[in-house]
Write a protein that holds these residues in place. Structure first.
Motif, PDB file in Angstrom:
ATOM      1  N   THR A 347       0.823  -1.208   0.000  1.00  0.00           N
ATOM      2  CA  THR A 347       0.000   0.000   0.000  1.00  0.00           C
ATOM      3  C   THR A 347       0.858   1.260   0.000  1.00  0.00           C
ATOM      4  OG1 THR A 347      -1.634  -1.237   1.282  1.00  0.00           O
ATOM      5  CG2 THR A 347      -1.904   1.138   1.172  1.00  0.00           C
ATOM      6  N   MET A 348       1.858   1.302   0.865  1.00  0.00           N
ATOM      7  CA  MET A 348       2.693   2.502   0.980  1.00  0.00           C
ATOM      8  C   MET A 348       3.495   2.743  -0.282  1.00  0.00           C
ATOM      9  SD  MET A 348       3.884   1.883   4.936  1.00  0.00           S
ATOM     10  CE  MET A 348       4.721   3.417   5.266  1.00  0.00           C
ATOM     11  N   LEU A 349       4.064   1.682  -0.852  1.00  0.00           N
ATOM     12  CA  LEU A 349       4.862   1.847  -2.067  1.00  0.00           C
ATOM     13  C   LEU A 349       4.004   2.349  -3.229  1.00  0.00           C
ATOM     14  CD1 LEU A 349       7.237  -1.257  -2.005  1.00  0.00           C
ATOM     15  CD2 LEU A 349       7.924   1.135  -1.958  1.00  0.00           C
ATOM     16  N   VAL A 350       2.840   1.728  -3.411  1.00  0.00           N
ATOM     17  CA  VAL A 350       1.977   2.131  -4.522  1.00  0.00           C
ATOM     18  C   VAL A 350       1.425   3.530  -4.286  1.00  0.00           C
ATOM     19  CG1 VAL A 350      -0.159   1.578  -5.759  1.00  0.00           C
ATOM     20  CG2 VAL A 350       1.400  -0.249  -5.101  1.00  0.00           C
ATOM     21  N   ARG A 351       1.130   3.846  -3.030  1.00  0.00           N
ATOM     22  CA  ARG A 351       0.629   5.193  -2.708  1.00  0.00           C
ATOM     23  C   ARG A 351       1.670   6.253  -3.063  1.00  0.00           C
ATOM     24  NH1 ARG A 351       0.115   9.650  -2.060  1.00  0.00           N
ATOM     25  NH2 ARG A 351      -0.972  10.894  -0.484  1.00  0.00           N
ATOM     26  N   LEU A 352       2.939   5.987  -2.806  1.00  0.00           N
ATOM     27  CA  LEU A 352       3.991   6.963  -3.067  1.00  0.00           C
ATOM     28  C   LEU A 352       4.400   7.002  -4.536  1.00  0.00           C
ATOM     29  CD1 LEU A 352       6.203   6.283   0.075  1.00  0.00           C
ATOM     30  CD2 LEU A 352       4.924   8.368  -0.394  1.00  0.00           C
ATOM     31  N   LEU A 353       4.348   5.843  -5.224  1.00  0.00           N
ATOM     32  CA  LEU A 353       4.872   5.762  -6.584  1.00  0.00           C
ATOM     33  C   LEU A 353       3.788   5.865  -7.659  1.00  0.00           C
ATOM     34  CD1 LEU A 353       7.467   2.915  -6.006  1.00  0.00           C
ATOM     35  CD2 LEU A 353       7.961   5.332  -6.364  1.00  0.00           C
ATOM     36  N   ALA A 354       2.527   5.598  -7.306  1.00  0.00           N
ATOM     37  CA  ALA A 354       1.443   5.687  -8.283  1.00  0.00           C
ATOM     38  C   ALA A 354       0.431   6.731  -7.801  1.00  0.00           C
ATOM     39  CB  ALA A 354       0.794   4.316  -8.488  1.00  0.00           C
ATOM     40  N   ASN A 355      -0.662   6.261  -7.195  1.00  0.00           N
ATOM     41  CA  ASN A 355      -1.639   7.191  -6.632  1.00  0.00           C
ATOM     42  C   ASN A 355      -2.454   6.482  -5.569  1.00  0.00           C
ATOM     43  OD1 ASN A 355      -3.662   5.665  -7.936  1.00  0.00           O
ATOM     44  ND2 ASN A 355      -3.533   6.928  -9.767  1.00  0.00           N
ATOM     45  N   GLU A 356      -3.344   7.233  -4.946  1.00  0.00           N
ATOM     46  CA  GLU A 356      -4.095   6.698  -3.808  1.00  0.00           C
ATOM     47  C   GLU A 356      -5.113   5.655  -4.242  1.00  0.00           C
ATOM     48  OE1 GLU A 356      -4.895   9.423  -0.530  1.00  0.00           O
ATOM     49  OE2 GLU A 356      -7.004   8.839  -0.720  1.00  0.00           O
ATOM     50  N   ARG A 357      -5.735   5.845  -5.399  1.00  0.00           N
ATOM     51  CA  ARG A 357      -6.728   4.860  -5.869  1.00  0.00           C
ATOM     52  C   ARG A 357      -6.068   3.511  -6.123  1.00  0.00           C
ATOM     53  NH1 ARG A 357     -10.129   7.070 -10.775  1.00  0.00           N
ATOM     54  NH2 ARG A 357     -11.213   5.117 -10.344  1.00  0.00           N
ATOM     55  N   ALA A 358      -4.889   3.540  -6.729  1.00  0.00           N
ATOM     56  CA  ALA A 358      -4.169   2.286  -6.950  1.00  0.00           C
ATOM     57  C   ALA A 358      -3.777   1.641  -5.630  1.00  0.00           C
ATOM     58  CB  ALA A 358      -2.929   2.534  -7.802  1.00  0.00           C
ATOM     59  N   ALA A 359      -3.426   2.462  -4.633  1.00  0.00           N
ATOM     60  CA  ALA A 359      -3.050   1.931  -3.321  1.00  0.00           C
ATOM     61  C   ALA A 359      -4.230   1.238  -2.646  1.00  0.00           C
ATOM     62  CB  ALA A 359      -2.534   3.055  -2.432  1.00  0.00           C
ATOM     63  N   VAL A 360      -5.440   1.822  -2.772  1.00  0.00           N
ATOM     64  CA  VAL A 360      -6.633   1.186  -2.195  1.00  0.00           C
ATOM     65  C   VAL A 360      -6.889  -0.161  -2.859  1.00  0.00           C
ATOM     66  CG1 VAL A 360      -9.141   1.383  -1.941  1.00  0.00           C
ATOM     67  CG2 VAL A 360      -7.681   3.372  -1.515  1.00  0.00           C
ATOM     68  N   LEU A 361      -6.807  -0.180  -4.183  1.00  0.00           N
ATOM     69  CA  LEU A 361      -7.053  -1.430  -4.906  1.00  0.00           C
ATOM     70  C   LEU A 361      -6.024  -2.485  -4.544  1.00  0.00           C
ATOM     71  CD1 LEU A 361      -8.508  -3.112  -7.029  1.00  0.00           C
ATOM     72  CD2 LEU A 361      -7.075  -2.028  -8.778  1.00  0.00           C
ATOM     73  N   ILE A 362      -4.753  -2.106  -4.479  1.00  0.00           N
ATOM     74  CA  ILE A 362      -3.704  -3.088  -4.192  1.00  0.00           C
ATOM     75  C   ILE A 362      -3.837  -3.612  -2.775  1.00  0.00           C
ATOM     76  CG2 ILE A 362      -1.713  -1.867  -3.203  1.00  0.00           C
ATOM     77  CD1 ILE A 362      -1.652  -4.013  -6.357  1.00  0.00           C
ATOM     78  N   THR A 363      -4.368  -2.809  -1.862  1.00  0.00           N
ATOM     79  CA  THR A 363      -4.595  -3.276  -0.491  1.00  0.00           C
ATOM     80  C   THR A 363      -5.614  -4.395  -0.468  1.00  0.00           C
ATOM     81  OG1 THR A 363      -4.095  -1.075   0.388  1.00  0.00           O
ATOM     82  CG2 THR A 363      -5.300  -2.573   1.822  1.00  0.00           C
ATOM     83  N   VAL A 364      -6.730  -4.186  -1.159  1.00  0.00           N
ATOM     84  CA  VAL A 364      -7.790  -5.203  -1.199  1.00  0.00           C
ATOM     85  C   VAL A 364      -7.291  -6.456  -1.916  1.00  0.00           C
ATOM     86  CG1 VAL A 364     -10.124  -5.698  -2.004  1.00  0.00           C
ATOM     87  CG2 VAL A 364      -9.570  -3.431  -1.112  1.00  0.00           C
ATOM     88  N   THR A 366      -4.159  -7.546  -2.229  1.00  0.00           N
ATOM     89  CA  THR A 366      -3.181  -8.235  -1.383  1.00  0.00           C
ATOM     90  C   THR A 366      -3.876  -8.982  -0.258  1.00  0.00           C
ATOM     91  OG1 THR A 366      -1.570  -6.495  -1.865  1.00  0.00           O
ATOM     92  CG2 THR A 366      -1.100  -7.926   0.010  1.00  0.00           C
ATOM     93  N   ALA A 367      -4.879  -8.356   0.352  1.00  0.00           N
ATOM     94  CA  ALA A 367      -5.605  -8.997   1.447  1.00  0.00           C
ATOM     95  C   ALA A 367      -6.328 -10.258   0.967  1.00  0.00           C
ATOM     96  CB  ALA A 367      -6.605  -8.008   2.044  1.00  0.00           C
ATOM     97  N   ALA A 368      -6.976 -10.172  -0.198  1.00  0.00           N
ATOM     98  CA  ALA A 368      -7.688 -11.335  -0.726  1.00  0.00           C
ATOM     99  C   ALA A 368      -6.733 -12.478  -1.042  1.00  0.00           C
ATOM    100  CB  ALA A 368      -8.471 -10.940  -1.979  1.00  0.00           C
ATOM    101  N   SER A 369      -5.607 -12.145  -1.656  1.00  0.00           N
ATOM    102  CA  SER A 369      -4.625 -13.189  -1.978  1.00  0.00           C
ATOM    103  C   SER A 369      -4.027 -13.793  -0.715  1.00  0.00           C
ATOM    104  CB  SER A 369      -3.506 -12.594  -2.845  1.00  0.00           C
ATOM    105  OG  SER A 369      -4.028 -12.088  -4.056  1.00  0.00           O
ATOM    106  N   ALA A 370      -3.800 -12.965   0.297  1.00  0.00           N
ATOM    107  CA  ALA A 370      -3.264 -13.479   1.560  1.00  0.00           C
ATOM    108  C   ALA A 370      -4.224 -14.459   2.207  1.00  0.00           C
ATOM    109  CB  ALA A 370      -2.972 -12.316   2.512  1.00  0.00           C
ATOM    110  N   GLY A 371      -5.522 -14.159   2.129  1.00  0.00           N
ATOM    111  CA  GLY A 371      -6.510 -15.067   2.694  1.00  0.00           C
ATOM    112  C   GLY A 371      -6.449 -16.444   2.088  1.00  0.00           C
ATOM    113  N   ILE A 391      -6.102  -5.610   5.406  1.00  0.00           N
ATOM    114  CA  ILE A 391      -6.968  -4.496   5.007  1.00  0.00           C
ATOM    115  C   ILE A 391      -6.868  -3.353   6.018  1.00  0.00           C
ATOM    116  CG2 ILE A 391      -9.386  -3.787   4.828  1.00  0.00           C
ATOM    117  CD1 ILE A 391      -9.944  -6.371   3.355  1.00  0.00           C
ATOM    118  N   PHE A 392      -6.964  -3.689   7.311  1.00  0.00           N
ATOM    119  CA  PHE A 392      -6.896  -2.646   8.327  1.00  0.00           C
ATOM    120  C   PHE A 392      -5.521  -1.972   8.325  1.00  0.00           C
ATOM    121  CE2 PHE A 392     -10.681  -4.666  10.162  1.00  0.00           C
ATOM    122  CZ  PHE A 392     -11.421  -3.551  10.528  1.00  0.00           C
ATOM    123  N   GLY A 393      -4.449  -2.765   8.241  1.00  0.00           N
ATOM    124  CA  GLY A 393      -3.109  -2.183   8.221  1.00  0.00           C
ATOM    125  C   GLY A 393      -2.876  -1.324   6.997  1.00  0.00           C
ATOM    126  N   GLY A 394      -3.328  -1.802   5.827  1.00  0.00           N
ATOM    127  CA  GLY A 394      -3.149  -1.040   4.594  1.00  0.00           C
ATOM    128  C   GLY A 394      -3.934   0.258   4.595  1.00  0.00           C
TER     129      GLY A 394
END
Length: 706
Positions: A347-364, A366-371, A391-394
Motif C-alpha cells: 500500500t505505501m509503495l503504490v501510494r507513493l509511486l502511483a496514486n491513492e486509488r491504486a493503493a486502495v485497490l492493491i490493499t484489497v 493483497t488482502a484477498a490473496s493473503a486469505g 486491510i486494516f493495516g493497509g
C-alpha cells in the motif's frame, strides 16, 4: 530499460501493453497460489467419523514419527566424559606461583627492614595475584590475608607451597565432575585440616587457596557425545506409511494421529476437484479486471501510467511471493506466523509511486490473496483474520500518509499502523475464546509491531530502487527537492537573487494552473524552482539580477547576447545532471522555453542592419513534452512580463496573458504535448486570477503631517 519500454508502448499501444502486463501478473500469481487450492482426495476434519475406509495412496516417510524415534534414541545415549590429567599439574602450578609471588615481594619487605609490610608492598602482591586469570583462581584476598602471607618466614612459605601443591596434585588424580566439585572441595578442606605444618596466621588463607584449586577434571566430550547421539539416530530406520496401508477404518473416529497422517499424505485439504482452481482463476480475473479499469480510465500521460502500472504489478507480485514464502515456513509453528507479514508495504509503495486509488485497490487485492495463501485446513475458503489484518493495516497507512512531507512522516504512519495491528490482533485473540500462554501473547504483539516496522523500513529501502529503475519521481522526493537548503537553491539565492524570486513567483503561478487542469502541481512547483538554475553561470546578464541598472547587453552584439541568454537552458540541464536531479526536472529546464524566438535581440540585430538566420535567435528546445512543462513556459513569460508592466490592472494582465498564450500557440510551441485549447483557457483564467491577487491595486495612504 526506460527507452525499451517507451518503444514497446508506442509500438503496441498502452491498452495492449496493459493487457500483456496484467496477463503476466495474473499468471505469476496463479503459479504461486496454485499449491494452496489444488484439489485433494478427502475433506475430513479431526474427531469426525470416517465415512469410508481410507488407505494410503503412496509410500511416504513419516518424518514426525521418525524424528520422534530418533530423538528418543539420542536422549537414551549417556554423555561421554573425558578425564584431563593436565588439570592436576596446572592447579598445582598455580598454587606454587601464588607462593612464589609472595616470596618475591617478601624480599622487598626484608630490604626495607620494616617490622610489617607497608601498603605499597601489599598492593604489589595484590597486583601480582591479579595477573593470574580470574577464571583459574577466582580469589579476592583481603589486605589482612596478604599481609599475613608477607610476614611469614621464607622457610614456612616454601614448606607450605610444597606441601599444598603436592596435596592438590595428588587429590586431582581422581575424577571430579561438575556436579561433584563442591563435595570434593569440602573433602579437600578436611584433608588440609588433617595435615600439620601450616602456620597458624595463614591457615585459613591456605584452606581458601586449597578449596579454590579443586575444580572439575572430568568433562563431557561434546564432540564424542554428539557423534554417539548421531550414531544412535542413524541406527533407527525411518518410519514409513506404506502404499495401501489403512489410515482409518470406515466408521472409526479420525483421531489426531490419523488426521496427521492424512495431512502428511496430502489427503485432507479440500475436495479433490477442479472447483478450487476455477475459483482461483475467477479471483485473479476479478483482480486483474479492476486493475485494467483503474489504469485504462486514469487520465494521465501514457508514460506516467505505464511506469505506475509496472510498479504496481511488481509490488503486488513481490507481495504474493513474500506471502508464499511465509506460508511455506509457517508449518512447524503453533502460532499464526502470517501476522508477521508487512501489512502496509504494498500500500505505501503504490501510494507513493502511483496514486491513492491504486493503493486502495492493491490493499484489497493483497488482502484477498493473503486469505487464500495462508488458508489452513480448518478454513473453508480463506483465512479471514489475515485478510482483515492486511486491510486494516493497509487502510491505516493510506489515511495517515495523506500528506507526506518528509521521510519521518512514514515513521509516524508506521507507529499508527503498529497500533492498528495490535488492536486487530487483540480482537482476534478475544474472538477465538481460546487460552493463550504468555509466550504466545508476546509473539502476537511483537508480530504486530514487526509487521508495521517492516512495512516502513522496506518502503523506505525499496523506494529509491523503484524511482531509479522506472524513472519515477515520488511526491516524497519532490518535497525533499523543494527544501530551500538544497545546494542548488542556495546557490541560486546567493548568486542570482532576482532569478530566485522570479522562480518562486513562477512556481506559485504554475502550481495553481496545473492543479486546475489535473496536472502534477507539485512537480510544476519544484520544476520552477530549478528551471532557471543555468542563469547562475552568468547572473548579471539577466535583467532580474541587474540591481545597479547597468545592462552588459548594451555593449554586446545582439547575436552574442542571444547566445548567452539561450545557453541558460542547456547550462541549467548540465548543472542539474551533475547534481543527479530527476529527469523530469532536467526536462523542464530544457523545455520551458521550447524553441521560442528571442524577438528583442533579433529586432535589435535588424535595426543595426545585420542579416542573421532566425534560427540563431531561437532556443534549441525541445518543445514542451508534458502539460507541466507547457504551463511553466507560459507562467515564466507571464510573470516576467507582468513584473515589468507599469501600473498593472486586471484588464492589462488579461490582455497580456492571452497574448502570450496565443503567441505560443501560433509559434507551435505546444504541438508536442497533449494540452488542449480548453485547458489553455483554464490556464489563462487561473494565471489572471493569481496575478491579480499578487499585483492588486493598493490603497494610497495619506502622508502624515510633519
Amino acid at each position: 530499460m526506460e527507452k525499451q519500454l517507451r518503444k514497446l508502448t508506442e509500438l503496441i499501444g498502452f491498452r495492449y501493453f496493459l493487457i500483456v502486463v496484467l496477463i503476466l501478473t495474473g499468471s505469476l500469481q496463479f503459479a504461486f497460489m496454485y499449491g494452496n487450492v489444488k484439489g485433494v482426495t478427502y475433506d475430513f476434519k479431526p474427531l469426525q467419523l470416517a465415512p469410508e475406509t481410507v488407505r494410503s495412496t503412496k509410500t511416504i516417510e513419516d518424518t514426525y514419527k521418525t524424528q520422534q524415534e530418533r530423538e528418543k534414541a539420542a536422549n537414551a545415549v549417556a554423555p561421554v566424559y573425558q578425564f584431563s590429567e593436565d588439570v592436576a599439574k596446572q592447579r598445582a602450578a598455580i598454587v606454587t606461583s601464588l607462593f612464589d609471588y609472595v616470596l618475591e615481594v617478601k624480599k622487598d619487605v626484608e630490604k626495607s627492614k620494616e617490622p610489617v609490610p607497608n601498603v605499597d608492598q601489599v598492593a604489589q602482591l595484590r597486583k601480582k595475584f591479579e595477573s593470574i586469570d580470574s577464571d583459574q583462581m577466582p580469589i579476592i584476598f583481603t589486605d589482612s590475608q596478604l599481609e599475613g602471607l608477607l610476614i611469614q618466614s621464607e622457610a614456612d612459605l616454601t614448606r607450605t607451597s610444597t606441601q599444598l601443591s603436592k596435596l592438590v596434585q595428588e587429590y586431582l588424580q581422581k575424577s571430579i565432575r561438575a556436579e561433584n566439585v563442591y563435595a570434593a572441595q569440602n573433602d579437600f578442606e578436611t584433608k588440609i585440616r588433617g595435615q600439620r605444618g601450616y602456620p597458624d596466621r595463614i591457615y585459613n588463607t591456605v584452606v581458601l587457596i586449597g578449596r579454590t584449586s579443586i575444580i572439575e577434571n572430568e568433562t563431557i566430550n561434546e564432540e564424542q557425545t554428539k557423534i554417539r547421539k548421531e550414531q544412535a539416530k542413524e541406527s533407527i530406520e525411518p518410519t514409513r506409511i506404506l502404499q495401501g496401508q489403512i489410515i482409518v477404518q470406515e466408521g472409526q473416529i479420525i483421531d489426531n494421529e490419523a488426521f496427521r497422517q492424512l495431512e502428511l499424505l496430502g489427503m485432507v485439504s479440500n475436495k479433490a476437484s477442479l472447483k478450487p482452481i476455477a475459483g482461483l482463476i475467477i479471483l485473479i480475473f476479478l483482480q486483474m479486471m479492476f486493475m485494467f479499469i483503474l489504469f485504462e480510465r486514469w487520465e494521465a500521460d501514457e508514460h506516467k501510467k505505464r511506469n505506475a502500472l509496472l510498479v504496481t504489478s511488481i509490488v503486488y507480485t513481490l507481495s504474493v511471493v513474500l506471502m508464499k514464502f511465509i506460508s511455506l515456513v509457517s508449518g512447524g509453528f503453533d502460532v499464526t506466523v502470517a501476522f508477521l507479514f508487512p501489512t502496509a508495504l504494498a500500500t505505501m509503495l503504490v501510494r507513493l509511486l502511483a496514486n491513492e486509488r491504486a493503493a486502495v485497490l492493491i490493499t484489497v487485492m493483497t488482502a484477498a490473496s493473503a486469505g487464500v495463501i495462508f488458508q489452513e485446513g480448518y478454513s473453508s475458503v480463506m483465512q479471514m483474520e489475515i485478510t482483515l489484518y492486511i486491510i486494516f493495516g493497509g487502510f491505516a497507512s493510506i489515511f495517515f500518509m495523506r500528506s507526506v512531507e518528509k521521510r519521518s512522516h512514514i515513521l509516524h504512519a508506521v507507529g499508527v499502523i503498529g497500533l492498528v495491528n495490535i488492536a486487530f490482533i487483540a480482537f482476534y485473540l478475544l474472538m477465538t475464546q481460546s487460552s493463550y500462554g504468555l509466550s504466545e501473547l508476546l509473539f502476537y504483539f511483537i508480530a504486530a509491531m514487526l509487521s508495521a516496522l517492516l512495512s516502513g523500513a522496506l518502503t523506505m529501502g525499496l523506494l529509491p530502487f523503484f524511482e531509479s529503475a522506472f524513472g519515477l519521481l515520488s511526491s516524497l522526493r519532490l518535497i525533499e527537492l523543494s527544501n530551500p537548503n538544497h545546494p542548488l537553491l542556495k546557490k541560486l539565492l546567493m548568486e542570482a537573487p532576482g532569478t530566485y524570486h522570479h522562480s518562486v513567483m513562477v512556481a506559485n503561478l504554475a502550481e495553481a494552473a496545473c492543479e486546475e487542469i489535473g496536472a502534477d502541481g507539485l512537480l510544476a512547483r519544484v520544476g520552477c524552482y530549478y528551471h532557471d538554475i543555468g542563469k547562475t553561470k552568468r547572473p548579471a546578464f539577466f535583467i532580474e539580477n541587474q540591481m545597479s541598472g547597468n545592462n552588459p547587453h548594451d555593449s554586446l552584439p545582439p547575436e552574442t547576447s542571444a547566445e548567452i541568454i539561450i545557453a541558460h537552458t542547456t547550462d541549467g540541464a548540465e548543472m542539474l545532471k551533475r547534481y543527479k536531479m530527476p529527469q523530469e526536472i532536467i526536462d523542464i529546464a530544457l523545455q520551458h522555453h521550447g524553441t521560442s524566438l528571442l524577438k528583442f535581440f533579433l529586432y535589435k540585430a535588424k535595426e543595426e542592419g545585420k542579416d542573421f538566420d532566425e534560427a540563431k535567435f531561437r532556443y534549441p528546445g525541445p518543445k514542451p513534452q508534458t502539460k507541466e512543462a507547457a504551463v511553466i513556459s507560459v507562467a515564466d513569460s507571464v510573470e516576467a512580463a507582468v513584473r515589468s508592466m507599469k501600473e498593472p490592472n486586471a484588464e492589462k494582465i488579461h490582455k497580456l496573458v492571452r497574448a502570450i498564450i496565443d503567441d505560443r500557440v501560433q509559434d507551435h510551441q505546444f504541438d508536442e504535448c497533449d494540452i488542449s485549447i480548453k485547458e489553455l483557457k483554464c490556464i489563462e483564467r487561473v494565471l489572471c486570477e493569481t496575478l491579480n491577487g499578487i499585483f492588486h491595486s493598493r490603497i494610497e495612504y495619506p502622508k502624515a503631517d510633519k
